[in-house]
Design an enzyme around this catalytic site. Sequence first.
Site, PDB file in Angstrom:
ATOM      1  CE  LYS A 105     -30.686   0.856  -8.235  1.00  0.00           C
ATOM      2  NZ  LYS A 105     -29.214   0.865  -8.136  1.00  0.00           N
ATOM      3  CB  SER A 125     -29.306  -3.020  -8.183  1.00  0.00           C
ATOM      4  OG  SER A 125     -28.624  -1.797  -8.141  1.00  0.00           O
ATOM      5  CB  SER A 147     -26.140  -1.389  -9.958  1.00  0.00           C
ATOM      6  OG  SER A 147     -26.045  -2.493  -9.108  1.00  0.00           O
TER       7      SER A 147
END
Length: 526
Positions: free
Chosen positions: A129, A204, A228
């Site tokens: 990420k 996310s 997330s």
Amino acid sequence: MALSLVERLLGLLYAAVIDALLWLFCALSPRGPESNKRLPPVRDPLLLESATQLAQKIRRREVSSVEVVQAYIDRIQEVNPLINAMVQDRFSSALQEASQVDKLIEEESGGEEVLEDRLPLLGVPLSVKESFAVQGMAQTGGSVSKKGRVATVDAPVVALLKRAGAIPLGVTNVPELCMWIESHNHLYGMTKNPYGQDRIAGGSSGGEGSILGGACSVVGVGSDIGGSIRLPSFFCGIFGHKPTPGIVPNENQLPPTSGRQGELLSTGPMCRYAEDLLPMLKIMAGANVDKLSLNKKVDLKKLRFFTLPSCGDALFTNSVSEDLKQAQRKVVERLETDLGVKVEEVHFPELKHSYDMWFVCMGLPDHDGNLPTSFSTLLGEPGPPVWPLWELLKAVVGKSNHTMASILFGLLSKLMNPPLSALKIKEKLQQDFEELLGTDGVLLYPTFPRVAPKHHHALFKIYDLIYTAILNVLGLPVTQCPLGLNQDGLPLGVQVVAGKLQDHLTIATAQYLEKAFGGWRDPGAN
Ligand SMILES: *[C@@H]1O[C@H](CO)[C@@H](O)[C@H](O)[C@H]1NC(C)=O
């Protein structure tokens, strides 16, 4: 504890205003892709092996690390233009590192076991990420004002994975400052779902969900403060594990937590194959690995199973859709027939206050009394805090650097004043869950009330994320497990929850569910 009438009316008014604004926004915003182009099917069989199997084959010199890394690079180059999941790659460095790995294996005289012990992921590609520091790579959290920031060191969790031999291929997209469930920002654009490009990939860790779901990566790093890891894993049909908090290091990701938010945040693995959850978590836990019982053999027949069909009638949430209810019922049936266990249905009326509990916990001061940094401040950094109302006006005419989602979140955090009584409800719920789950209980709970929504539409009914967020509040380990596809070809799934530090139970259940329901599916297959 009922909401007062005034609060309810204010809430409804708020919802009506937001819905009206959103209607306007959706009407004005550029359309998503007109057609859903099916992803190409996976052709290279190397892409259909777990990280565990790949590592073994690389150690045994049945395949080279260069071949594996190249296979993934080819897939990313073919598929990423359709899904916009990886926002920066490091392909040439990765290939160099892979060829060093191949040399090392050739020269290693200690044998396979030594390598397995010391470098369990040697030569295996990894995705991360973007909000995590990966040395030499962008680390902006998808924020225009942070454009150009490059990480000079690795985040501790990335360092642990590299030390185990994994090779990062690149970093993946997030919502602006990781504070929404749709991975869209004005720096990198919008990430799409591999099962339908008109659908969100989640957030996310949405770039991770999409790149993994699209078979462009085998294992990845995500983080989860309200869902997330689990939401993108659910929307993109993969496994995602939110570990018990305080085990995997959270440091050096954007935005930094403040107040007591760190207690809600867990960094964890995302992957296509359930067998990779355990080795990934072992590596990512670093020095804390002994706090978990990851080497303990789990006999599923001896566990107590529970199913929780919904959060009750919470305000502003969709009710769980029929296809997801049915998927969860099927899990119950399979558990009962395959394992001979009795799955008990449970209900917790307190769950309808999930959002209040999460919001109160997100705003708690730390032990020295310092309040968390406001979202408007984080959005503005390194400049002054943004004014959400002003940005809202700019956004309506397409002139804001901030996404509608983060502007609304900024507004909401200024306007919302959840009652502190939510902390009392939390304590009670925590006790109830502890009693229910103990050290041998496993609970099924929906991950979200519906399959991947269309782009922007997650903004309606924003409280849908309470299904995941409450488990951050309670600090419990959870594995989101895929359960095949619905009639429209979109992934179904469920959260598997256990008591604190009982991560091995949810992971063992995930491995069973993969066998029973087929796990990840190739989005390019018919
Ligand atoms: C957006 O960000 C860029 C770079 O920080 C800045 O130059 C520009 O003025 C900003 N635009 C708006 C509308 O705020």
